[in-house]
Motif scaffolding. Structure first.
Motif, PDB file in Angstrom:
ATOM      1  N   VAL A 264       0.843  -1.205   0.000  1.00 57.66           N
ATOM      2  CA  VAL A 264       0.000   0.000   0.000  1.00 57.66           C
ATOM      3  C   VAL A 264       0.876   1.251   0.000  1.00 57.66           C
ATOM      4  CG1 VAL A 264      -1.695   1.339   1.321  1.00 57.66           C
ATOM      5  CG2 VAL A 264      -1.967  -1.135   1.104  1.00 57.66           C
ATOM      6  N   VAL A 265       1.942   1.232   0.802  1.00 56.14           N
ATOM      7  CA  VAL A 265       2.852   2.385   0.875  1.00 56.14           C
ATOM      8  C   VAL A 265       3.476   2.657  -0.497  1.00 56.14           C
ATOM      9  CG1 VAL A 265       5.068   3.185   1.814  1.00 56.14           C
ATOM     10  CG2 VAL A 265       3.345   2.186   3.334  1.00 56.14           C
ATOM     11  N   LEU A 266       3.948   1.611  -1.167  1.00 56.45           N
ATOM     12  CA  LEU A 266       4.570   1.789  -2.485  1.00 56.45           C
ATOM     13  C   LEU A 266       3.560   2.273  -3.523  1.00 56.45           C
ATOM     14  CD1 LEU A 266       6.924  -1.323  -2.487  1.00 56.45           C
ATOM     15  CD2 LEU A 266       7.614   1.088  -2.381  1.00 56.45           C
ATOM     16  N   GLN A 267       2.338   1.736  -3.477  1.00 54.13           N
ATOM     17  CA  GLN A 267       1.309   2.196  -4.407  1.00 54.13           C
ATOM     18  C   GLN A 267       0.989   3.676  -4.156  1.00 54.13           C
ATOM     19  OE1 GLN A 267      -1.670  -0.796  -3.516  1.00 54.13           O
ATOM     20  NE2 GLN A 267      -1.346  -1.803  -5.497  1.00 54.13           N
ATOM     21  N   ALA A 268       0.885   4.066  -2.884  1.00 55.07           N
ATOM     22  CA  ALA A 268       0.608   5.472  -2.554  1.00 55.07           C
ATOM     23  C   ALA A 268       1.748   6.381  -3.035  1.00 55.07           C
ATOM     24  CB  ALA A 268       0.409   5.623  -1.047  1.00 55.07           C
ATOM     25  N   LEU A 269       2.989   5.923  -2.874  1.00 52.37           N
ATOM     26  CA  LEU A 269       4.136   6.703  -3.364  1.00 52.37           C
ATOM     27  C   LEU A 269       4.072   6.895  -4.874  1.00 52.37           C
ATOM     28  CD1 LEU A 269       7.117   5.298  -1.255  1.00 52.37           C
ATOM     29  CD2 LEU A 269       6.179   7.621  -1.194  1.00 52.37           C
ATOM     30  N   ALA A 270       3.609   5.878  -5.584  1.00 54.02           N
ATOM     31  CA  ALA A 270       3.482   5.981  -7.037  1.00 54.02           C
ATOM     32  C   ALA A 270       2.536   7.118  -7.415  1.00 54.02           C
ATOM     33  CB  ALA A 270       2.980   4.656  -7.615  1.00 54.02           C
ATOM     34  N   TYR A 271       1.397   7.198  -6.736  1.00 58.29           N
ATOM     35  CA  TYR A 271       0.451   8.280  -7.014  1.00 58.29           C
ATOM     36  C   TYR A 271       1.026   9.637  -6.618  1.00 58.29           C
ATOM     37  CZ  TYR A 271      -3.137   4.815  -8.032  1.00 58.29           C
ATOM     38  OH  TYR A 271      -3.845   3.790  -8.589  1.00 58.29           O
TER      39      TYR A 271
ATOM     40  N   ALA B 109       8.705   6.250 -13.243  1.00 59.05           N
ATOM     41  CA  ALA B 109       9.026   5.954 -11.842  1.00 59.05           C
ATOM     42  C   ALA B 109       7.789   5.484 -11.097  1.00 59.05           C
ATOM     43  CB  ALA B 109       9.611   7.194 -11.166  1.00 59.05           C
ATOM     44  N   ALA B 110       6.645   6.125 -11.364  1.00 64.17           N
ATOM     45  CA  ALA B 110       5.397   5.755 -10.699  1.00 64.17           C
ATOM     46  C   ALA B 110       4.974   4.333 -11.066  1.00 64.17           C
ATOM     47  CB  ALA B 110       4.295   6.749 -11.057  1.00 64.17           C
ATOM     48  N   ILE B 111       5.145   3.969 -12.320  1.00 71.40           N
ATOM     49  CA  ILE B 111       4.778   2.611 -12.757  1.00 71.40           C
ATOM     50  C   ILE B 111       5.621   1.572 -12.024  1.00 71.40           C
ATOM     51  CG2 ILE B 111       4.858   1.010 -14.722  1.00 71.40           C
ATOM     52  CD1 ILE B 111       4.019   3.429 -16.484  1.00 71.40           C
ATOM     53  N   VAL B 112       6.934   1.826 -11.918  1.00 70.85           N
ATOM     54  CA  VAL B 112       7.820   0.888 -11.215  1.00 70.85           C
ATOM     55  C   VAL B 112       7.391   0.746  -9.753  1.00 70.85           C
ATOM     56  CG1 VAL B 112      10.181   0.514 -10.390  1.00 70.85           C
ATOM     57  CG2 VAL B 112       9.784   1.219 -12.768  1.00 70.85           C
ATOM     58  N   LEU B 113       7.145   1.870  -9.088  1.00 71.77           N
ATOM     59  CA  LEU B 113       6.711   1.834  -7.682  1.00 71.77           C
ATOM     60  C   LEU B 113       5.380   1.098  -7.540  1.00 71.77           C
ATOM     61  CD1 LEU B 113       7.542   5.470  -6.502  1.00 71.77           C
ATOM     62  CD2 LEU B 113       8.469   3.355  -5.517  1.00 71.77           C
ATOM     63  N   PHE B 114       4.446   1.417  -8.425  1.00 73.11           N
ATOM     64  CA  PHE B 114       3.120   0.811  -8.327  1.00 73.11           C
ATOM     65  C   PHE B 114       3.194  -0.697  -8.546  1.00 73.11           C
ATOM     66  CE2 PHE B 114      -0.895  -0.736  -9.883  1.00 73.11           C
ATOM     67  CZ  PHE B 114      -1.790  -0.184  -8.974  1.00 73.11           C
ATOM     68  N   LEU B 115       3.912  -1.127  -9.568  1.00 71.25           N
ATOM     69  CA  LEU B 115       3.991  -2.569  -9.852  1.00 71.25           C
ATOM     70  C   LEU B 115       4.718  -3.314  -8.731  1.00 71.25           C
ATOM     71  CD1 LEU B 115       4.612  -2.597 -13.705  1.00 71.25           C
ATOM     72  CD2 LEU B 115       2.489  -3.091 -12.474  1.00 71.25           C
TER      73      LEU B 115
ATOM     74  N   GLY C  80       4.737  -2.380  -5.500  1.00 69.34           N
ATOM     75  CA  GLY C  80       3.769  -2.439  -4.411  1.00 69.34           C
ATOM     76  C   GLY C  80       2.656  -3.435  -4.682  1.00 69.34           C
ATOM     77  N   THR C  81       2.201  -3.488  -5.910  1.00 65.92           N
ATOM     78  CA  THR C  81       1.137  -4.427  -6.268  1.00 65.92           C
ATOM     79  C   THR C  81       1.615  -5.860  -6.140  1.00 65.92           C
ATOM     80  OG1 THR C  81       0.107  -2.803  -7.726  1.00 65.92           O
ATOM     81  CG2 THR C  81      -0.445  -5.110  -8.118  1.00 65.92           C
ATOM     82  N   THR C  82       2.842  -6.120  -6.537  1.00 68.05           N
ATOM     83  CA  THR C  82       3.400  -7.470  -6.401  1.00 68.05           C
ATOM     84  C   THR C  82       3.432  -7.889  -4.935  1.00 68.05           C
ATOM     85  OG1 THR C  82       4.708  -7.199  -8.414  1.00 68.05           O
ATOM     86  CG2 THR C  82       5.417  -8.924  -6.882  1.00 68.05           C
ATOM     87  N   VAL C  83       3.825  -6.972  -4.052  1.00 74.02           N
ATOM     88  CA  VAL C  83       3.828  -7.272  -2.611  1.00 74.02           C
ATOM     89  C   VAL C  83       2.422  -7.620  -2.146  1.00 74.02           C
ATOM     90  CG1 VAL C  83       4.175  -6.271  -0.307  1.00 74.02           C
ATOM     91  CG2 VAL C  83       5.872  -5.875  -2.103  1.00 74.02           C
ATOM     92  N   ARG C  84       1.446  -6.825  -2.552  1.00 76.36           N
ATOM     93  CA  ARG C  84       0.067  -7.069  -2.116  1.00 76.36           C
ATOM     94  C   ARG C  84      -0.494  -8.366  -2.691  1.00 76.36           C
ATOM     95  NH1 ARG C  84      -3.676  -1.807  -2.066  1.00 76.36           N
ATOM     96  NH2 ARG C  84      -4.858  -3.177  -0.667  1.00 76.36           N
ATOM     97  N   VAL C  85      -0.232  -8.601  -3.965  1.00 79.11           N
ATOM     98  CA  VAL C  85      -0.739  -9.825  -4.611  1.00 79.11           C
ATOM     99  C   VAL C  85      -0.159 -11.053  -3.930  1.00 79.11           C
ATOM    100  CG1 VAL C  85      -0.630 -11.195  -6.739  1.00 79.11           C
ATOM    101  CG2 VAL C  85      -1.299  -8.787  -6.837  1.00 79.11           C
TER     102      VAL C  85
END
Length: 198
Positions: free
Chosen positions: A47-54, A155-161, A163-168
């Motif tokens: 969640v933290v990484l996804q939020a950083l992406a935004y 950079a946002a895409i890398v952070l989001f993906l 973070g998403t991998t961690v959550r998945v």
């Protein structure tokens, strides 16, 4: 970069799309929440990484000047750019809305299982295992294409993906332990985030 009526329209369209995206979560039906039986601890990092992406795409260093296109474009390319952004945003909102409806009382921000948890494989879950994250990625891309510099979007895409991998992985570890071979077969059949890619 050229100033563009299309870029200004897309900005305000994007604001409306984000408002609709938030309403999907805020106005969802809230049936009585069942008792939680298991919870993962690692999901918070995702969640933290996804939020950083935004944050990267909305923050001033990553944002373009209001009303500017990402590059000099012909009229045809501006229309194509606008169409991509509009379709991404509308598709993302609809996908998330359908996914939340399919999950019903099982939806939560946390990676958890509840009493009587079921493996949902209908609606958007028949095509993607994590359609809410796919919708979130779509909104990230629509936002980045509308307001961000290329480096910020990358950079946002890398952070989001990440973070998403961690959550998945956190969520699917719980599901695999609970549903075993049934979940394994579902994973073999249905992609995690993007059909034909991942």
């Amino acid at each position: 970069m050229q100033s563009s009526a299309t870029a200004t329209f897309l900005f305000w369209f994007l604001v409306a799309a984000w408002f609709a995206f938030a309403l999907v979560f805020l106005l969802r039906r809230r049936p009585a929440s069942p008792r939680e039986t298991q919870r993962s601890r690692r999901w918070r990092w995702g969640v933290v990484l996804q939020a950083l992406a935004y944050m990267v795409i909305w923050s001033p260093p990553g944002r373009r000047v209001f009303g500017t296109a990402p590059a000099r474009m012909s009229e045809f390319l501006q229309v194509a750019w606008a169409a991509v952004v509009v379709l991404l945003a509308i598709g993302s909102v609809l996908l998330v809305m359908l996914a939340i409806r399919a999950l019903g009382r099982q939806w939560a921000v946390a990676a958890r299982l509840v009493e009587g948890h079921q493996l949902i494989t209908t609606g958007p879950y028949a095509c993607i295992r994590n359609p809410i994250y796919t919708g979130m990625l779509g909104m990230l891309l629509a936002t980045g294409l509308t307001i961000s510099h290329g480096w910020a979007l990358a950079a946002a895409i890398v952070l989001f993906l990440t973070g998403t991998t961690v959550r998945v992985r956190s969520e699917e570890k719980l599901l695999r332990a609970t549903f075993g071979a049934e979940f394994g077969e579902y994973c073999r059949r249905v992609p995690a985030l993007l059909p034909g890619i991942y």
